[in-house]
Scaffold this active site. Sequence first.
Site, mmCIF file in Angstrom:
data_model
loop_
_atom_site.group_PDB
_atom_site.id
_atom_site.type_symbol
_atom_site.label_atom_id
_atom_site.label_comp_id
_atom_site.label_asym_id
_atom_site.label_seq_id
_atom_site.Cartn_x
_atom_site.Cartn_y
_atom_site.Cartn_z
ATOM 1 N N GLU A 258 0.883 -1.164 0.000
ATOM 2 C CA GLU A 258 0.000 0.000 0.000
ATOM 3 C C GLU A 258 0.915 1.207 0.000
ATOM 4 O O GLU A 258 1.593 1.463 0.988
ATOM 5 C CB GLU A 258 -0.894 0.012 1.252
ATOM 6 N N CYS A 297 -2.665 8.493 3.569
ATOM 7 C CA CYS A 297 -2.406 7.977 2.222
ATOM 8 C C CYS A 297 -3.582 8.262 1.300
ATOM 9 O O CYS A 297 -3.427 8.328 0.091
ATOM 10 C CB CYS A 297 -2.152 6.488 2.289
HETATM 11 P P1 NAP Z 1 8.454 4.807 4.469
HETATM 12 O O1 NAP Z 1 9.564 5.696 4.762
HETATM 13 O O2 NAP Z 1 8.423 4.137 3.154
HETATM 14 O O3 NAP Z 1 8.428 3.716 5.641
HETATM 15 C C1 NAP Z 1 7.427 2.762 5.710
HETATM 16 C C2 NAP Z 1 7.879 1.634 6.610
HETATM 17 O O4 NAP Z 1 8.964 0.948 6.019
HETATM 18 C C3 NAP Z 1 8.357 2.082 7.972
HETATM 19 O O5 NAP Z 1 7.955 1.150 8.937
HETATM 20 C C4 NAP Z 1 9.852 2.046 7.804
HETATM 21 O O6 NAP Z 1 10.529 1.873 9.030
HETATM 22 C C5 NAP Z 1 10.000 0.820 6.948
HETATM 23 N N1 NAP Z 1 11.256 0.720 6.254
HETATM 24 C C6 NAP Z 1 11.940 1.698 5.618
HETATM 25 N N2 NAP Z 1 13.063 1.180 5.081
HETATM 26 C C7 NAP Z 1 13.073 -0.132 5.400
HETATM 27 C C8 NAP Z 1 13.983 -1.193 5.156
HETATM 28 N N3 NAP Z 1 15.097 -1.021 4.445
HETATM 29 N N4 NAP Z 1 13.709 -2.424 5.652
HETATM 30 C C9 NAP Z 1 12.583 -2.622 6.372
HETATM 31 N N5 NAP Z 1 11.707 -1.659 6.637
HETATM 32 C C10 NAP Z 1 11.943 -0.420 6.152
HETATM 33 O O7 NAP Z 1 7.061 5.530 4.627
HETATM 34 P P2 NAP Z 1 6.593 6.470 5.825
HETATM 35 O O8 NAP Z 1 7.387 7.703 5.757
HETATM 36 O O9 NAP Z 1 6.561 5.737 7.105
HETATM 37 O O10 NAP Z 1 5.107 6.738 5.413
HETATM 38 C C11 NAP Z 1 4.724 7.736 4.502
HETATM 39 C C12 NAP Z 1 4.386 7.147 3.181
HETATM 40 O O11 NAP Z 1 3.508 6.046 3.350
HETATM 41 C C13 NAP Z 1 3.629 8.111 2.286
HETATM 42 O O12 NAP Z 1 4.193 8.053 1.025
HETATM 43 C C14 NAP Z 1 2.214 7.575 2.250
HETATM 44 O O13 NAP Z 1 1.500 7.844 1.087
HETATM 45 C C15 NAP Z 1 2.412 6.131 2.443
HETATM 46 N N6 NAP Z 1 1.273 5.528 3.077
HETATM 47 C C16 NAP Z 1 0.481 4.697 2.357
HETATM 48 C C17 NAP Z 1 -0.615 4.106 2.944
HETATM 49 C C18 NAP Z 1 -1.505 3.174 2.177
HETATM 50 O O14 NAP Z 1 -2.341 2.510 2.787
HETATM 51 N N7 NAP Z 1 -1.396 3.101 0.880
HETATM 52 C C19 NAP Z 1 -0.922 4.362 4.271
HETATM 53 C C20 NAP Z 1 -0.108 5.227 4.979
HETATM 54 C C21 NAP Z 1 0.987 5.800 4.364
HETATM 55 P P3 NAP Z 1 11.333 3.080 9.744
HETATM 56 O O15 NAP Z 1 10.333 4.050 10.189
HETATM 57 O O16 NAP Z 1 12.017 2.394 10.861
HETATM 58 O O17 NAP Z 1 12.245 3.615 8.709
#
Ligand code: NAP
Length: 678
Positions: A258, A297
């Site tokens: 997602e 999101c």
């Molecule tokens: P993100 O930076 O992509 O991180 C998402 C998750 O991935 C976090 O738990 C992060 O952990 C983890 N992660 C990052 N790098 C990783 C790696 N190398 N190995 C394992 N896990 C890793 O996104 P975010 O900043 O948290 O969220 C914002 C984004 O999410 C926005 O773009 C938004 O549109 C999207 N979003 C989408 C939805 C949906 O349902 N489609 C819902 C909510 C948000 P850490 O925090 O520890 O880095």
Amino acid sequence: MTRAKMDSFAYGSWHSPSGNLREVRDAVTGESIGYAGSGSLDFQAMIEFATKVGGPALREMTFHDRARALKALALYLSARKDALYPLSFMTGATLADSKIDIDGGIGTMLVMASKGRREMPDGHVYLDGDVEQLSRGGSFLGQHICTPLLGVSVEINAFNFPVWGMLEKLAPSLLAGVPVIVKPATDGAYLTAAAMQLMDASGIFPRGSFQLVVGGTGDLLDRLGPQDVVSFTGSATTALKLRARPGILQNGVRFTAEQDSLNASILGEDVSVDAPEFDLFVKEVVSEMTVKAGQKCTAIRRIIVPETLIKAVGDAISAALNMVNIGAPSERETTMGALASLAQRSDVREKIALLRTECEVISGDLDRFEVTGADAKVGAFLPPILLRCDDPDAAQNVHDVEAFGPVATLIGYRDLEHGAALMNRGGGSLVGSVITYDPVIARKFTLAVAAWHGRLYFNNRDSMNESTGHGAPLPHMVHGGPGRAGGGEEQGGIRGVLHFMQRTAVQGSADILSEISRTWVQGAREIPTPSHPFRRCFDEIEIGETLLTKSRVVTLEDIEHFAHFTGDTFYAHMDEAAAAANPFFPGRVAHGYLLLSFAAGLFVSPESGPVLANTGLEGLSFQKPVSPGDAIRVRLTASRKTRRTDEYGEVRWSVTLYNQDDEQVAAYDLLTMVAYRH
Ligand code: NAP
């Protein structure tokens, strides 16, 4: 009050942060909350604890056992949720935002629990569709079944909904019977951890059903195999990085994503400035920009309106945004809190700069805005920013750059085709909304944009008082979208549970299929009932137990009497010549409803007994007309049993009506509630 802790929960116990520590700060005050780190966790041991302890215990339970446990857990959390709000404030969320996260997560669990009990069997095998007859004689049949995966479900969640994000995936996974390892985003992980502490203390689910990683996932993902699932929520960039890991690809690990989404809301051409839909549109846009400070999101990023209305809409949204009170989430008058972190704020500022290369800011000033009850210099505050793009066809960033904060761009469209084309420029969205009072416009938009959207939300004066909002994913409806949105699908009722199960096509004889599905299949062994089945209580009735009734002749007087008694004097029952001219009938025939009534008269046992009520018929088909003088008889077979309450359960009976030549004339499933005890 629950204290902010960053401990991980692994192999049944809590573990302090260790290894490469990352500091987490209060989004509002900037103060340090603690450190996250998962350096000391043994990820292989976590997987084994899930698959060898949690999984088997979960799979012992039926779908209904797990649904009941989910409900109990949701009620347990609900009774203790007040402890979570102060932690939620520290993420920058207002009370209203926190309710979406905490209460929304609990509500999602309750819906899944209820759907699990209503739509899944009280057993271990979920049936997907009907039995397929694979041979002419009917001795070789097929059926699709779903059983739980034998691995672990790894949730990787975004920072914006620390509780809902966990529960909306945990509920379907546990309902399926698959244990979960949750990895929340590090910012806000203390809130997820606090919720899991409550879940652990409840003791409701078996040990090993859920674990928590606060910090990095180390080599966890590389250790997963074909029975495991990764459900990722976050940015497209991270999703690509994770799903492209060799281990994930080589081992065929299921990966659902997602991701981000450039969601659009469009105002129909039918709407004028003084229509209720105009105000509704403005209200929805402002709410999507400011709830959770736009960190959703599903939030509206592109506001698409008829070119003639662009000024009026811009003015109305700007006026409403000027009324927004930015401040500390704990302050009563605050209507918009902070972003999740200073890093997140920097990211949004950079994205706004990119959007400004194609747009003009028409509301909001990044350098001058008021914040109540907090220091704007240390907290991650940002004012709502409304931009306008005058050349949306040439623009790229507007349709591509997601500023994950209180930011949206106003765009004009010429006609419906142009508006639809602009909506689709998001490259795949979680949700698109259309505010219109005209159903024809709604249908035209649906055909033009549905393929690019996971959810379409229509709203107008008829539905606005009860509508749930453009941005609210509901457990009943699919959440996910094509392309840029990740190509995943979550929720959508039981569809979301099936992500954690394997669909298997099972082929064999009727007896084999009946035993596997614990549902009697046409052609399977029939057990002559030792006494009338309606005299037997729930536990005494066996699947396959069958009553064969005597036969009854249907006379012309019966048909006449029924017709005049009920008022159903349709010509097929009353007029020989007209009925004979009809391609379906040889002449006058008995009413289908008369046959049903006669069938009941043949199979019921009238005295009071364990059968409490007839709650419905399903799958009724009339297969051959019954003429005056024909004789019908009934076969009643217990086909499935489902416990419903402490006192009674549902017994499904397969009912078939035959004529004097043993031809099938009608068939249906009869549902009855039957007491457990006499
Ligand atoms: P993100 O930076 O992509 O991180 C998402 C998750 O991935 C976090 O738990 C992060 O952990 C983890 N992660 C990052 N790098 C990783 C790696 N190398 N190995 C394992 N896990 C890793 O996104 P975010 O900043 O948290 O969220 C914002 C984004 O999410 C926005 O773009 C938004 O549109 C999207 N979003 C989408 C939805 C949906 O349902 N489609 C819902 C909510 C948000 P850490 O925090 O520890 O880095």
